[in-house]
Scaffold this motif. Structure first.
Motif, short mmCIF file in Angstrom:
data_model
loop_
_atom_site.label_atom_id
_atom_site.label_comp_id
_atom_site.label_asym_id
_atom_site.label_seq_id
_atom_site.Cartn_x
_atom_site.Cartn_y
_atom_site.Cartn_z
N ALA A 25 0.74 -1.27 -0.07
CA ALA A 25 0.00 0.01 0.14
C ALA A 25 0.69 1.36 -0.06
N GLY A 26 0.49 2.04 -0.81
CA GLY A 26 1.18 3.40 -0.84
C GLY A 26 2.23 3.26 -2.13
N GLY A 27 2.48 2.10 -2.63
CA GLY A 27 3.52 2.14 -3.90
C GLY A 27 2.73 2.44 -5.07
N SER A 28 3.70 2.16 -6.30
CA SER A 28 3.20 2.49 -7.47
C SER A 28 3.73 1.32 -8.27
N LEU A 29 2.79 1.43 -9.39
CA LEU A 29 2.88 0.40 -10.62
C LEU A 29 2.48 1.25 -11.85
N ARG A 30 3.15 0.69 -12.88
CA ARG A 30 2.84 1.00 -14.21
C ARG A 30 2.41 0.01 -15.16
N LEU A 31 1.09 0.07 -15.59
CA LEU A 31 0.45 -0.97 -16.51
C LEU A 31 0.87 -0.33 -17.95
N SER A 32 1.19 -1.46 -18.82
CA SER A 32 1.35 -0.94 -20.32
C SER A 32 0.31 -1.79 -20.98
N CYS A 33 -0.03 -1.27 -22.30
CA CYS A 33 -0.85 -2.00 -23.35
C CYS A 33 -0.37 -1.96 -24.57
N THR A 34 -0.36 -2.74 -25.54
CA THR A 34 0.08 -2.45 -26.81
C THR A 34 -1.24 -3.06 -27.63
N ALA A 35 -1.35 -1.90 -28.57
CA ALA A 35 -2.56 -2.54 -29.36
C ALA A 35 -1.82 -2.59 -30.98
N SER A 36 -2.19 -4.00 -31.49
CA SER A 36 -1.84 -4.15 -32.73
C SER A 36 -3.02 -4.72 -33.39
N GLY A 37 -2.85 -4.83 -34.89
CA GLY A 37 -3.99 -4.90 -35.97
C GLY A 37 -4.52 -3.77 -36.69
N LYS A 38 -5.82 -3.71 -36.53
CA LYS A 38 -6.68 -2.52 -37.28
C LYS A 38 -6.70 -1.38 -36.39
N VAL A 39 -5.62 -0.88 -35.96
CA VAL A 39 -5.67 0.18 -34.67
C VAL A 39 -6.17 1.47 -35.12
N VAL A 40 -6.36 1.63 -36.44
CA VAL A 40 -6.62 3.05 -37.00
C VAL A 40 -8.40 2.80 -36.78
N TYR A 41 -8.94 2.02 -36.50
CA TYR A 41 -10.35 2.21 -36.24
C TYR A 41 -10.66 2.21 -34.65
N ILE A 42 -9.56 2.29 -33.86
CA ILE A 42 -9.77 2.50 -32.35
C ILE A 42 -10.08 3.88 -32.19
#
Length: 116
Positions: A13-30
Motif C-alpha cells: 500500500a502506498g506504492g506504485s505500478l505502471r501498466l502498459s498495453c500494446t495495441a496491434s491490428g487495425k488500430v486505425v479504427y480504435i
C-alpha cells in the motif's frame, strides 16, 4: 485488434505500478483506449479511458492517483498508478473500442495486488 497488457504485480500500500498495453491490428479504427478492472466478487468497472482526441476520464476512486497516457506511434497506452490501496487490487484489463461499429476489444488481464 489485439491488446497485450503487462505490468501488474504485488506492491505494498502506498506504492506504485505502471501498466502498459500494446495495441496491434487495425488500430486505425480504435476510438478510445483504456483500462478496466475486476476484483473478486465484483463486476468489471472502468478505471480510466483516453479518447483518440486525448480526452482523459477517470473513475472517482482513482482521481489524483492514477494517470493514463499514450504513445501513439507505438500504439501503446499506459496507466501510472500511485498511492495504491488494497482496494485497488484487481485484474486490470486493457480495452479498446472500434469507432466504426462499437466493438469492444479486451486484452488478457494483468493482476495487481496491493498488500496492506
Amino acid at each position: 485488434v489485439q491488446l497485450q497488457a503487462s505490468g501488474g504485480g504485488l506492491v505494498q500500500a502506498g506504492g506504485s505500478l505502471r501498466l502498459s498495453c500494446t495495441a496491434s491490428g487495425k488500430v486505425v479504427y480504435i476510438n478510445a483506449l483504456g483500462w478496466y478492472r475486476q476484483a473478486p466478487g465484483h463486476e468489471r468497472e472502468v478505471v480510466s479511458t483516453m479518447t483518440r482526441g486525448g480526452k482523459r476520464n477517470y473513475t472517482d476512486s482513482v482521481k489524483g492517483r492514477f494517470t493514463i497516457s499514450r504513445d501513439l506511434p507505438k500504439n501503446m497506452v499506459y496507466l501510472q498508478m500511485t498511492s495504491l490501496k488494497p482496494e485497488d487490487s484487481a485484474v486490470y484489463y486493457c480495452h479498446a473500442k472500434n469507432i466504426l461499429d462499437g466493438t469492444d476489444y479486451w486484452g488478457k488481464g494483468t493482476l495487481v495486488t496491493v498488500s496492506s
